[in-house]
Design an enzyme around this catalytic site. Sequence first.
Site, short mmCIF file in Angstrom:
data_model
loop_
_atom_site.label_atom_id
_atom_site.label_comp_id
_atom_site.label_asym_id
_atom_site.label_seq_id
_atom_site.Cartn_x
_atom_site.Cartn_y
_atom_site.Cartn_z
N THR A 71 50.34 88.85 59.78
CA THR A 71 49.67 90.15 59.88
C THR A 71 50.04 91.03 58.70
O THR A 71 49.18 91.73 58.13
CB THR A 71 50.09 90.86 61.19
N THR A 72 51.32 91.00 58.29
CA THR A 72 51.78 91.81 57.18
C THR A 72 51.08 91.40 55.89
O THR A 72 50.88 92.22 54.99
CB THR A 72 53.30 91.68 57.02
N TYR B 228 41.73 88.58 71.30
CA TYR B 228 40.43 89.07 71.75
C TYR B 228 39.76 88.19 72.81
O TYR B 228 39.32 88.71 73.83
CB TYR B 228 39.45 89.28 70.58
N TYR C 62 53.87 82.69 68.19
CA TYR C 62 54.08 84.11 67.87
C TYR C 62 53.50 84.92 69.01
O TYR C 62 52.28 84.94 69.21
CB TYR C 62 53.42 84.42 66.54
N ARG D 256 49.15 93.31 70.12
CA ARG D 256 48.07 93.09 69.15
C ARG D 256 47.01 92.13 69.68
O ARG D 256 45.84 92.26 69.34
CB ARG D 256 48.65 92.52 67.85
N LYS E 158 58.58 83.40 67.63
CA LYS E 158 58.66 84.76 67.11
C LYS E 158 58.35 85.68 68.27
O LYS E 158 57.22 85.73 68.76
CB LYS E 158 57.69 84.98 65.95
N ILE F 94 61.86 87.59 61.64
CA ILE F 94 60.75 87.54 60.70
C ILE F 94 60.38 88.99 60.43
O ILE F 94 59.77 89.64 61.27
CB ILE F 94 59.58 86.71 61.24
#
Length: 345
Positions: free
Chosen positions: A46-47, A109, A137, A142, A166, A211
């Site tokens: 994402t980063t 989603y 993850y 999110r 994660k 992370i």
Amino acid sequence: MFTFNGCTTALITPMNTKQQVDYEGLCHLIDFQIQEGVNGLLAVGTTGESPTLNWEEHSKVIEKTCEYAGNRCFTIAGTGSNSTQEAIEGTQHAKNAGINAVLLVDPYYNGPSSIEIRKEYIEPIAKQFPDVQIIPYIIPGRTGTQLLPQDLAILHQQYPNVRSVKEATGDLNNMILTRQLCGEDFEILSGDDDKTYTMMTNPDIGAKGVISVVSNIAPRAVADMIHYILDGNTEAAAVIHQALQPLFNIVTVKTQEQTPYGPVVCKARNPLPFKTLMNILGMPSGPCRQPLGKMTRAGIETVLANARKVYEVNPQVLEPIADYFGVNLKDRLYNEKYLMGLTYA
């Protein structure tokens, strides 16, 4: 079989002024992170703006990360998707590029259940790539869904390459249950910088690393904190944790903004605040891709206030930036000219 514990940077993907990937800047960021002691690099999470990179760019960033890092550190590729077939294709490419592990975010989603995430997503990939370490993850804030500890434990029992997670639920009880069900040989990695110290020092969780978003700015400090905890020196780690707190505060920046129709809450989420700060500090970063945009003036003032606090109280945290990138931190943090173009009017 690879295992990992320590500090991995969720690597920013720098863009040029035309919003094309800046591969030369990426090389500099990778060298900076490795020089400053990180154990691993995560490409295209994402980063790294994975939602707005096309697959060609996605694959090339992974290739370049492997190429630039070489054998100097552990490498992870973000290959998760809300399509299992896309995730398989991304994982195949990452394997071919020489990556050590892949990070599979819960499908966003379309909202599969935990059982579906296990049986229709993680399991097919773990089965097809037995020599690639699979890191689920879990970040329901999110994705809107969650792989539960029970299904994670089944995966760990059935597939030797599923031996870490994660963890970004923010729920300590969920982490404790993960440890209980998955056992002591399972690696929990923090996905929330501000919770890393607690996750690693709580014996019922026993996280083995992070992370990290904050490591993009302060890799040496984050890596030192992690290794102090792993070595049992929690007092030294606590000092660093306190020094880093202002940077933890800006992973997400909330402000109240005025509109002609009344006040609204504006939430600038990672990677926007950190890319903004990297631009201010003179590090390769560039703009975020739409629909991410710019920070408000109130938001950027929050970023500056926290960065200035670190500079004034614990300057050693930011000094490596000055040394590596050849910038004057005082000038960058206090001169208005470096804010031009970074905020909405």
